[in-house]
Design an enzyme around this catalytic site. Structure first.
Site, short mmCIF file in Angstrom:
data_model
loop_
_atom_site.label_atom_id
_atom_site.label_comp_id
_atom_site.label_asym_id
_atom_site.label_seq_id
_atom_site.Cartn_x
_atom_site.Cartn_y
_atom_site.Cartn_z
N LYS A 111 0.82 -1.21 0.00
CA LYS A 111 0.00 0.00 0.00
C LYS A 111 0.86 1.27 0.00
CE LYS A 111 -4.09 -2.15 1.96
NZ LYS A 111 -3.60 -3.53 2.12
C1 LIG Z 1 -4.28 -4.63 1.55
C2 LIG Z 1 -3.53 -5.91 1.43
C3 LIG Z 1 -3.97 -6.94 0.57
C4 LIG Z 1 -5.27 -6.84 -0.22
O1 LIG Z 1 -5.20 -5.90 -1.25
P1 LIG Z 1 -6.54 -5.38 -1.98
O2 LIG Z 1 -6.14 -4.25 -2.81
O3 LIG Z 1 -7.48 -4.98 -0.87
O4 LIG Z 1 -7.08 -6.52 -2.78
C5 LIG Z 1 -3.18 -8.07 0.47
N1 LIG Z 1 -2.03 -8.20 1.18
C6 LIG Z 1 -1.60 -7.25 2.02
C7 LIG Z 1 -0.35 -7.48 2.79
C8 LIG Z 1 -2.32 -6.06 2.17
O5 LIG Z 1 -1.87 -5.11 3.01
#
Ligand SMILES: *Cc1c(COP(=O)(O)O)cnc(C)c1O
Length: 463
Positions: A111
């Site tokens: 993210k």
């Molecule tokens: C947020 C997250 C996900 C999921 O991603 P999406 O965009 O919500 O599908 C998967 N793995 C980790 C480590 C995350 O922080």
């Protein structure tokens, strides 16, 4: 480029307004009026560095920021904060798999790639407009810390991040509450994550409050987050093609809210060499059920070892559904209303099988076994989310186009799962996580009550 709402109820807006709007004013999601085609672009070779590639991929979506400013924003977003080895999204070869490490940012999860850019974008837009922004968010884990890292210390922005008290991991809690910058306000809510989300919706729906404060969205409904993520799909797929001589790759994505993999879908439509997107879920498998049988129905949310995938309703799915329904806002509105009323959608021939995706779920035992096997056989430690992606990718067969799995977090963020898989958490260390133990923290504690949170915000912003 103009942006329209999936629900068709707003006048088209430019990129900067789309970033500031977050959720479209009619309750829909903003999408670009068309998807640019880069497939004929001879100047998108595998040799471009991350930032140069980002400029190529993003510029067609951004008509209202001059190229030199965009270049500057990218330099600031993908410079020192990804500094470990100067790489933003490196690709490594591990056994039968290519792994793209998206955890080189400050909070060790993918993210950061989008939220570092979003923080700089907000600051840029606010400065030009001479405005201030109040960000209100609710997090069950990774989003909160990445959003805080994206905006801490930025001019003109206050961030209020709610988490359910005592219900996020200690690493996640410390990653948030150790940000002592004056514009960062963590709130531990005495309730569940759902309570936090309810409070957020209640405050965001309060028109009087909205008139007095510009409210910004940092969750993955914000178009800028999807856009930033499109870049690494190009980067990874081009790198693997160059290394293997293949013309396309299959990309596996550990999925929760569908925000990450949706960016992969845009990349494929734009001409990135992607043959198939492999969607991996955990026990919370609404998306796997949808892609395998057309059944999109809410179930109970299970708590798992890969908590960032613990969702039942994927907010970004609306963008995808819009395209599946031929870009028809009336059809989309009808589907969303039916889902809100019944908690279930069934798809027939109006929405034919999708050849871009394949999907499966990975249960806990298999994720743990995959962590253990990759560590023993290849000396590579997967986090529990990435392990689910790798396990599902392998189940699709290692013969065929190369498999690229996105590594969405560093294993040090989830030491309990690593310990269950290996019997020790020692290999899952990272200096950034170790350092948290000695840091000072700051956090307000409030009841699960929208009035109390609203009052806290008013009091704090007014200071
Ligand atoms: C947020 C997250 C996900 C999921 O991603 P999406 O965009 O919500 O599908 C998967 N793995 C980790 C480590 C995350 O922080």
């Amino acid at each position: 480029m103009k942006y329209v709402s999936t629900r068709g109820g707003i006048d088209p807006v430019d990129f900067q307004d789309a970033v500031m709007m977050g959720l479209a004013d009619d309750g829909g999601l903003l999408v670009p009026a068309r998807i640019p085609d880069l497939s004929g672009d001879p100047a998108a070779p595998a040799t471009l560095g991350y930032r140069a590639l980002a400029e190529r991929v993003m510029a067609p979506y951004i008509g209202d920021i001059p190229p030199a400013d965009l270049s500057d924003l990218l330099a600031r977003s993908y410079g020192a904060s990804f500094s470990a080895d100067g790489q933003v999204a490196p690709v490594v070869s591990v056994g039968p798999m290519w792994i793209q490490e998206l955890w080189h940012g400050p909070t060790l999860a993918f993210k950061d790639v989008a939220l570092q850019l979003l923080g700089h974008l907000f600051e840029y837009i606010l400065a030009a407009r001479n405005e201030r922004l109040t960000i209100l968010g609710a997090t069950s884990g990774d989003t909160g810390s990445a959003a805080i890292e994206g905006v801490r210390g930025r001019e003109g922005i206050e961030i209020f991040m709610m988490h359910p008290a005592g219900r996020v991991s200690s690493v996640q809690e410390r990653q948030m509450t150790s940000a002592l910058d004056l514009n960062v306000h963590n709130i531990a809510v005495a309730g569940s994550f759902d309570d936090c989300q309810e409070i957020m919706k209640s405050i965001a729906g309060d028109l009087d409050f909205k008139r007095r404060h510009t409210i910004g969205a940092v969750n993955s409904v914000n178009w800028a987050r999807v856009l930033a993520q499109i870049v690494y799909y190009f980067y990874g797929a081009l790198r693997v093609c160059a290394a293997t001589g293949a013309d396309r790759v299959r990309v596996a994505v550990p999925t929760g809210n569908f925000g990450n993999i949706l960016a992969g879908w845009y990349a494929a439509k734009m001409g990135a060499p992607i043959e198939k997107l492999i969607l991996a879920t955990n026990e919370n498998d609404i998306l796997a059920r949808f892609f395998n049988s057309g059944d999109y129905s809410k179930g109970d949310v299970y708590r798992t070892i890969n908590p960032s995938m613990d969702i039942q309703v994927a907010s970004n799915f609306e963008r995808y559904l819009y395209y599946r329904l031929g870009g028809d806002p009336a059809a989309l509105r009808e589907k969303m209303a039916a889902f809100a009323a019944e908690g279930r959608l069934l798809f027939d021939d109006r929405c034919p099988a999708d050849l871009d995706f394949t999907a499966a779920s990975c249960r806990e035992e298999r994720a743990l076994a995959t962590i253990s096997r990759y560590y023993t056989e290849h000396g590579y430690l997967l986090d529990p989310h990435t392990a689910a992606g790798v396990a599902v990718a392998e189940s699709m067969g290692v013969e065929g186009a190369p498999l690229l799995c996105l590594a969405t977090a560093h294993p040090a963020k989830f030491p309990e799962a690593v310990e269950r898989a290996l019997g020790t958490r020692e290999p899952a260390r990272h200096p950034a996580i170790d350092a948290l133990a000695g840091m000072a923290t700051r956090c307000a504690e409030l009841p699960a009550d929208a009035g109390a949170v609203r009052e806290y915000i008013e009091r704090t912003v007014g200071e």
